[in-house]
Design an enzyme around this catalytic site. Structure first.
Site, short mmCIF file in Angstrom:
data_model
loop_
_atom_site.label_atom_id
_atom_site.label_comp_id
_atom_site.label_asym_id
_atom_site.label_seq_id
_atom_site.Cartn_x
_atom_site.Cartn_y
_atom_site.Cartn_z
N THR A 163 0.87 -1.18 0.00
CA THR A 163 0.00 0.00 0.00
C THR A 163 0.91 1.23 0.00
OG1 THR A 163 -1.63 -1.27 1.21
CG2 THR A 163 -1.91 1.12 1.20
N HIS A 285 -7.75 4.68 -2.58
CA HIS A 285 -7.97 4.13 -1.25
C HIS A 285 -9.43 4.34 -0.82
CE1 HIS A 285 -5.17 2.74 2.11
NE2 HIS A 285 -6.31 2.77 2.74
#
Ligand SMILES: Cc1cc2nc3c(=O)[nH]c(=O)nc-3n(C[C@H](O)[C@H](O)[C@H](O)COP(=O)(O)O)c2cc1C
Length: 400
Positions: A163, A285
């Protein structure tokens, strides 16, 4: 299916229904933690509205009696072009959510990424579902990075997803206002939420504490991990010192497939390709970080081009089969969904996830037939009319 699950699911017809239904069963702080977006939630709304930019141009009079929705991703075959995005804190929405999600993905032959921000040891999850991907939040310390890579590799994970979009913690106002905090700190609003939702307080929080005593984010470090109530929990998330140099280092050490999630610029996709990354996740996200970013769908065509032969997975705002097919037509190899699956699991556990998967799969099959297309590989941009970039703000529907 239990009577409770049956009752909770009886009025669910589309993925957005889960968000409305689950509101009754979660404390506001937890409900908002899942639902809300960053800042003024402009991106949260835009990620839905952007789908209006593309209109279908369906074919007629083609034989659509037999459809194929299978995809191959990182050498593995999956039943559908969608999978479960990594969602941290899942076990706060339903007892044992990490295990429930991993098992559901296996049952339905879908891909699934376990977030490092989770309470169940990654070694247990891979036993439940041997094709699970691991979604890491890594610090800049090379010793910790190496320790994490070795742990995930030893456990047997085939795919490591990094991420990349959280160098600093985000600000999400609705969850903060409702009393959500990490580390968990007792406060009046959260306490009221707990009292008003005894089902969650005893069934999720109580059971988790009873089992784990001091629940820990056990997958964020090579060993141990901060407790939900400890100040060290600030380590959960990325690091402002984490850069492309770390990705180069990781690429040398990690033997499996590597995905970078959170890419929104073609230059970053090009850099990933140069380093030898296997796939990129185009994502904002779920609009939870920087408000007012471009929506993943609108940068998909240019990033697809820049990604060359890397796989391209996209997420943020996908809520129906037509959304998934639009991304496939614009060049995505697969789509991930976060909130809908998390909310389905929170509402009714395994049965909730079964229902969510069934709704989305049915929509994909129906829409393919209505488009006159029998397999996903035949989807391309000629099936879409692009209305072009414009302001969607005035036409944005509800956030879901
Ligand atoms: C509650 C919640 C927790 C999340 N935690 C993570 C995480 O730990 N790691 C990560 O890469 N993305 C995380 N995400 C983002 C999702 O992986 C995904 O990008 C996003 O949810 C997609 O948007 P959607 O919810 O509109 O489908 C989280 C999202 C939500 C809603």
């Amino acid at each position: 299916m239990s009577m409770t699950a049956k009752r909770r699911l009886h009025d669910i017809y589309q993925l957005t229904d889960f968000e409305k239904a689950v509101k009754r069963y979660l404390p506001k702080a937890v409900y908002e933690y899942v639902r809300n977006g960053a800042g003024a939630e402009l991106s949260l709304r835009r990620n839905r509205a952007i789908f209006q930019r593309y209109l279908w141009r369906p074919y007629r009079l083609r034989d659509v009696s037999s459809l194929n929705t299978k995809i191959t991703l990182f050498g593995e075959e999956y039943a559908q072009p969608f999978g479960l995005a990594p969602t941290g804190g899942a076990a706060m929405t339903r007892y044992d959510a990490d295990r429930i999600e991993a098992a559901a993905a296996r049952r339905h032959n879908l891909f699934y990424a376990l977030s490092a921000n989770s309470l169940t040891p990654l070694e247990e999850i891979i036993r439940i579902n041997p094709r699970t991907w691991f979604a890491a939040y890594l610090p800049s310390d090379l010793g910790v990075i190496d320790g994490m890579i070795d742990r995930v590799q030893k456990a047997g994970y085939p795919v490591l997803l990094i991420t990349c979009d959280v160098p600093v913690p985000a600000q999400r106002i609705a969850e903060t206002r409702a009393g959500y905090s990490m580390p968990i700190r007792p406060n009046l609003r959260a306490t009221i939420g707990g009292i008003l939702n005894p089902g969650w307080t005893f069934g999720t929080l109580g059971r988790t504490i009873l089992r784990d005593r001091n629940p820990k984010i056990v997958n964020i470090r090579p060993q141990g991990g901060p407790g939900l109530f400890s100040n060290e929990i600030a380590a959960v998330g990325g690091s402002p010192h984490f850069t492309w140099d770390h990705i180069r280092h990781i690429r040398r050490r990690w033997k499996g497939k590597l995905i970078l999630k959170g890419i929104l610029r073609p230059e970053d996709a090009e850099e990933a390709a140069r380093i030898g990354v296997d796939g990129i996740g185009i994502s904002d996200h779920g609009a939870r970080l920087l408000d007012s970013t471009v929506s993943p769908l609108e940068v998909l065509p240019e990033i697809r081009k820049a990604a060359r032969d890397m796989s391209v997975v996209i997420d943020s705002g996908f809520r129906c089969g037509g959304d998934v097919l639009k991304a496939m037509a614009l060049g995505a190899d697969a789509v991930m969904l976060g909130r809908p699956f998390l909310q389905a699991c929170a509402l009714a556990g395994s049965a909730g996830l079964d229902k969510a998967v069934s709704i989305l799969s049915t929509e994909i099959n129906r829409d393919l037939a209505l488009l006159g297309v029998t397999d996903l590989a035949s989807l391309d941009a000629s099936l879409l009319r692009d209305l072009g970039t414009m302001s969607f703000a005035e036409r944005a529907p509800e956030t879901t």
